[in-house]
Design a protein around this motif. Structure first.
Motif, PDB file in Angstrom:
ATOM      1  N   GLY A   1      -0.344 -44.240 -38.256  1.00 26.42           N
ATOM      2  CA  GLY A   1      -1.689 -44.382 -37.102  1.00 26.42           C
ATOM      3  C   GLY A   1      -1.560 -43.607 -36.530  1.00 26.42           C
ATOM      4  N   SER A   2      -1.032 -41.970 -36.936  1.00 22.74           N
ATOM      5  CA  SER A   2      -1.566 -41.208 -36.673  1.00 22.74           C
ATOM      6  C   SER A   2      -2.330 -39.929 -37.726  1.00 22.74           C
ATOM      7  CB  SER A   2      -0.996 -40.355 -35.909  1.00 22.74           C
ATOM      8  OG  SER A   2       1.015 -39.922 -36.583  1.00 22.74           O
ATOM      9  N   LYS A   3      -2.193 -38.903 -37.497  1.00 24.09           N
ATOM     10  CA  LYS A   3      -2.384 -37.551 -38.204  1.00 24.09           C
ATOM     11  C   LYS A   3      -1.399 -36.582 -38.262  1.00 24.09           C
ATOM     12  CE  LYS A   3      -7.834 -37.414 -38.250  1.00 24.09           C
ATOM     13  NZ  LYS A   3      -8.887 -36.722 -38.172  1.00 24.09           N
ATOM     14  N   ARG A   4       0.140 -36.911 -37.868  1.00 27.45           N
ATOM     15  CA  ARG A   4       1.251 -36.311 -36.779  1.00 27.45           C
ATOM     16  C   ARG A   4       2.002 -36.232 -38.632  1.00 27.45           C
ATOM     17  NH1 ARG A   4       3.467 -33.817 -32.572  1.00 27.45           N
ATOM     18  NH2 ARG A   4       3.197 -35.361 -31.451  1.00 27.45           N
ATOM     19  N   GLU A   5       2.298 -34.896 -39.179  1.00 28.88           N
ATOM     20  CA  GLU A   5       3.137 -34.947 -40.252  1.00 28.88           C
ATOM     21  C   GLU A   5       4.191 -34.870 -39.291  1.00 28.88           C
ATOM     22  OE1 GLU A   5       4.692 -31.577 -43.090  1.00 28.88           O
ATOM     23  OE2 GLU A   5       2.434 -31.143 -41.959  1.00 28.88           O
ATOM     24  N   ILE A   6       4.984 -35.794 -39.850  1.00 27.63           N
ATOM     25  CA  ILE A   6       6.309 -35.857 -39.343  1.00 27.63           C
ATOM     26  C   ILE A   6       7.895 -35.749 -40.189  1.00 27.63           C
ATOM     27  CG2 ILE A   6       6.098 -37.558 -37.815  1.00 27.63           C
ATOM     28  CD1 ILE A   6       6.960 -39.514 -39.528  1.00 27.63           C
ATOM     29  N   GLY A   7       7.398 -34.735 -41.724  1.00 22.66           N
ATOM     30  CA  GLY A   7       8.245 -34.388 -42.398  1.00 22.66           C
ATOM     31  C   GLY A   7       7.894 -34.346 -42.987  1.00 22.66           C
ATOM     32  N   PHE A   8       8.723 -34.327 -44.821  1.00 19.79           N
ATOM     33  CA  PHE A   8       8.282 -34.192 -46.011  1.00 19.79           C
ATOM     34  C   PHE A   8       9.391 -34.327 -46.784  1.00 19.79           C
ATOM     35  CE2 PHE A   8      10.409 -29.992 -45.223  1.00 19.79           C
ATOM     36  CZ  PHE A   8      11.544 -30.430 -46.431  1.00 19.79           C
ATOM     37  N   GLN A   9       8.418 -34.690 -48.412  1.00 26.89           N
ATOM     38  CA  GLN A   9       9.312 -35.568 -49.591  1.00 26.89           C
ATOM     39  C   GLN A   9       9.078 -34.954 -49.900  1.00 26.89           C
ATOM     40  OE1 GLN A   9       9.173 -39.968 -50.769  1.00 26.89           O
ATOM     41  NE2 GLN A   9       7.800 -38.705 -52.344  1.00 26.89           N
ATOM     42  N   ALA A  10      10.509 -34.303 -50.800  1.00 29.13           N
ATOM     43  CA  ALA A  10      10.132 -33.604 -52.441  1.00 29.13           C
ATOM     44  C   ALA A  10      10.928 -34.391 -53.224  1.00 29.13           C
ATOM     45  CB  ALA A  10      11.262 -32.306 -52.093  1.00 29.13           C
ATOM     46  N   SER A  11      10.061 -34.529 -54.588  1.00 28.88           N
ATOM     47  CA  SER A  11      11.320 -35.251 -55.628  1.00 28.88           C
ATOM     48  C   SER A  11      10.666 -35.007 -56.532  1.00 28.88           C
ATOM     49  CB  SER A  11      10.146 -36.509 -55.668  1.00 28.88           C
ATOM     50  OG  SER A  11       8.649 -36.439 -55.407  1.00 28.88           O
ATOM     51  N   VAL A  12      11.680 -35.168 -57.826  1.00 29.04           N
ATOM     52  CA  VAL A  12      11.804 -35.226 -59.781  1.00 29.04           C
ATOM     53  C   VAL A  12      11.572 -36.893 -59.679  1.00 29.04           C
ATOM     54  CG1 VAL A  12      12.743 -34.282 -61.307  1.00 29.04           C
ATOM     55  CG2 VAL A  12      12.756 -33.197 -58.992  1.00 29.04           C
ATOM     56  N   GLY A  13      10.608 -37.104 -61.525  1.00 28.58           N
ATOM     57  CA  GLY A  13      10.419 -38.306 -61.392  1.00 28.58           C
ATOM     58  C   GLY A  13       9.514 -38.964 -61.313  1.00 28.58           C
ATOM     59  N   VAL A  14       9.611 -40.502 -61.210  1.00 27.29           N
ATOM     60  CA  VAL A  14       8.448 -41.444 -60.929  1.00 27.29           C
ATOM     61  C   VAL A  14       9.194 -42.340 -60.422  1.00 27.29           C
ATOM     62  CG1 VAL A  14       6.712 -39.984 -63.145  1.00 27.29           C
ATOM     63  CG2 VAL A  14       8.656 -42.241 -63.639  1.00 27.29           C
ATOM     64  N   GLY A  15       9.900 -42.109 -60.243  1.00 32.44           N
ATOM     65  CA  GLY A  15      10.715 -43.172 -58.794  1.00 32.44           C
ATOM     66  C   GLY A  15      12.109 -43.738 -59.923  1.00 32.44           C
ATOM     67  N   ARG A  16      12.248 -44.708 -59.232  1.00 28.26           N
ATOM     68  CA  ARG A  16      14.245 -44.919 -59.127  1.00 28.26           C
ATOM     69  C   ARG A  16      14.467 -45.187 -60.891  1.00 28.26           C
ATOM     70  NH1 ARG A  16      15.547 -47.824 -53.695  1.00 28.26           N
ATOM     71  NH2 ARG A  16      15.444 -46.396 -52.258  1.00 28.26           N
ATOM     72  N   GLY A  17      12.881 -46.521 -61.160  1.00 23.69           N
ATOM     73  CA  GLY A  17      13.639 -46.892 -62.705  1.00 23.69           C
ATOM     74  C   GLY A  17      12.618 -45.462 -63.706  1.00 23.69           C
TER      75      GLY A  17
ATOM     76  N   LYS B   1      14.564 -40.975 -67.119  1.00 20.50           N
ATOM     77  CA  LYS B   1      15.439 -39.609 -66.980  1.00 20.50           C
ATOM     78  C   LYS B   1      15.962 -39.567 -66.074  1.00 20.50           C
ATOM     79  CE  LYS B   1      11.854 -37.894 -69.945  1.00 20.50           C
ATOM     80  NZ  LYS B   1      10.361 -36.399 -70.581  1.00 20.50           N
ATOM     81  N   GLY B   2      16.110 -39.915 -65.056  1.00 20.41           N
ATOM     82  CA  GLY B   2      16.041 -39.532 -64.303  1.00 20.41           C
ATOM     83  C   GLY B   2      15.585 -39.023 -62.523  1.00 20.41           C
ATOM     84  N   ALA B   3      16.090 -39.866 -61.202  1.00 16.78           N
ATOM     85  CA  ALA B   3      15.136 -39.537 -60.829  1.00 16.78           C
ATOM     86  C   ALA B   3      15.869 -38.522 -59.105  1.00 16.78           C
ATOM     87  CB  ALA B   3      14.118 -40.568 -60.001  1.00 16.78           C
ATOM     88  N   ASP B   4      15.021 -37.838 -58.664  1.00 19.69           N
ATOM     89  CA  ASP B   4      15.552 -37.384 -57.199  1.00 19.69           C
ATOM     90  C   ASP B   4      14.974 -37.221 -56.417  1.00 19.69           C
ATOM     91  OD1 ASP B   4      17.656 -35.151 -54.972  1.00 19.69           O
ATOM     92  OD2 ASP B   4      17.618 -34.258 -56.561  1.00 19.69           O
ATOM     93  N   PHE B   5      14.839 -37.958 -54.807  1.00 21.32           N
ATOM     94  CA  PHE B   5      13.710 -37.754 -54.217  1.00 21.32           C
ATOM     95  C   PHE B   5      14.969 -37.138 -52.623  1.00 21.32           C
ATOM     96  CE2 PHE B   5      11.810 -41.303 -56.525  1.00 21.32           C
ATOM     97  CZ  PHE B   5      10.918 -40.832 -56.539  1.00 21.32           C
ATOM     98  N   PHE B   6      14.182 -36.080 -52.175  1.00 23.08           N
ATOM     99  CA  PHE B   6      14.570 -35.294 -51.093  1.00 23.08           C
ATOM    100  C   PHE B   6      13.703 -35.293 -49.473  1.00 23.08           C
ATOM    101  CE2 PHE B   6      18.559 -32.471 -50.000  1.00 23.08           C
ATOM    102  CZ  PHE B   6      18.364 -32.419 -48.637  1.00 23.08           C
ATOM    103  N   SER B   7      14.672 -36.327 -48.667  1.00 21.88           N
ATOM    104  CA  SER B   7      13.092 -36.481 -48.022  1.00 21.88           C
ATOM    105  C   SER B   7      13.970 -35.981 -47.072  1.00 21.88           C
ATOM    106  CB  SER B   7      13.133 -38.308 -47.476  1.00 21.88           C
ATOM    107  OG  SER B   7      12.546 -38.640 -48.438  1.00 21.88           O
ATOM    108  N   VAL B   8      12.930 -35.461 -45.449  1.00 19.99           N
ATOM    109  CA  VAL B   8      13.370 -34.100 -44.185  1.00 19.99           C
ATOM    110  C   VAL B   8      11.994 -34.914 -42.524  1.00 19.99           C
ATOM    111  CG1 VAL B   8      13.280 -32.111 -43.307  1.00 19.99           C
ATOM    112  CG2 VAL B   8      14.527 -32.836 -45.880  1.00 19.99           C
TER     113      VAL B   8
END
Length: 299
Positions: free
Chosen positions: A109-125, A128-135
């Motif tokens: 609902g706004s344009k404010r950046e509240i964090g970022f998501q770093a990822s490897v892989g296309v999802g939990r499925g 080859k494995g996946a890695d999501f790091f959210s801040v």
């Protein structure tokens, strides 16, 4: 000397997702990273705690965070902690795994950046494995919540008991209180009061915890793998929660996905920035009123 399985598992909590995504884990590299970290050479940890900015950030929120939770010995995920700046977190995450793809998290609902998501892989499925790091960071740019969610191929799954012991080793606070811990599943959580005292249990929401859920507080997704409340109890300094599953192994004793989330409610909002923004809006309103004060209706 033979390396105990527990040590390997504990070190595996900080392994780069690049090796997971490529279908294999280099145990020699994991052990080396763990030894380096013990010698103070972990680059992500050094970046995350170098400037002591967390104390200043806590003061800006109007609620003082216990110093023990912000210093170099405080809780972390792969050496990354709450209380650092958004830029420090981004640099630390990139050094943790240069293969991460980083995208901003924008407030709904706004344009404010509240964090970022770093990822490897296309999802939990991803096979080859996946890695999501959210801040997540507050209005003043101070990190208040982090989460790492990792999925592994079935042949790289981690035994439940090994993961539990690794988590206890990493997060149980000496002198902390353990209550209602589930001995069958991996339902684990840690809460801290405003004095920095830890209570370990199966959940953050149980009797006598300083971090009980606030009635009617919304629990909403902010990224592909992270949910947070819009309000937390004022007596809560920090929560650490665990989420696990057996997506492919079919056995709760062999886990191929595990996630750790750390939230510091006193850092959720920056009072100084919010007050400045409110003052700016009020001044803008007054300026507009002064501009149109002499306008007369065309009757």
């Amino acid at each position: 000397m033979k390396t105990p399985a527990l040590l390997i598992a504990a070190l595996a909590l900080t392994v780069s997702a690049a090796s997971q995504a490529n279908g294999g884990i280099d145990l020699k590299q994991i052990i080396k990273q763990g030894v380096d970290k013990g010698l103070g050479k972990d680059q992500a940890s050094a970046t995350a705690t170098a400037n002591g900015g967390g104390t200043q950030a806590a003061a800006a929120t109007g609620r003082s965070m216990p110093a023990s939770l912000l210093n170099s010995g405080g809780p972390d995920i792969a050496g990354i902690r709450v209380g650092i700046t958004a830029n420090e977190a981004r640099q630390a995450v990139q050094k943790l795994n240069p293969g991460y793809k980083i995208i901003p998290i924008i407030q709904h609902g706004s344009k404010r950046e509240i964090g970022f998501q770093a990822s490897v892989g296309v999802g939990r499925g991803d096979p080859k494995g996946a890695d999501f790091f959210s801040v997540l960071f507050n209005e003043g740019g101070t990190v208040w919540a982090i989460k790492r969610d990792q999925s592994l191929p079935p042949d790289r799954a981690i035994l439940k008991d090994t993961l539990v012991q690794s988590l206890k080793t990493k997060y149980d606070q000496p002198g902390g209180q353990v209550m209602y811990r589930d001995k069958i599943t991996v339902n684990m959580a840690w809460v801290y009061d405003m004095a920095g005292k830890q209570i370990a249990s199966f959940s953050t929401n149980f009797n006598y915890t300083p971090c009980r859920e606030v009635p009617y507080s919304r629990y909403s997704p902010v990224s592909d793998n992270m949910n947070v409340y819009d309000e937390y109890a004022p007596t809560c300094a920090m929560t650490i929660t665990i989420d696990t599953s057996a997506l492919r192994t079919g056995s709760q004793d062999m886990l191929d996905r595990y996630a750790v989330q750390i939230v510091a409610p006193p850092l959720q909002h920056d009072v100084g920035t919010l007050n400045a923004e409110a003052a700016a809006r009020e001044q803008q309103k007054k300026n507009l009123e002064n501009t149109v004060r002499d306008n007369k209706p065309q009757l």
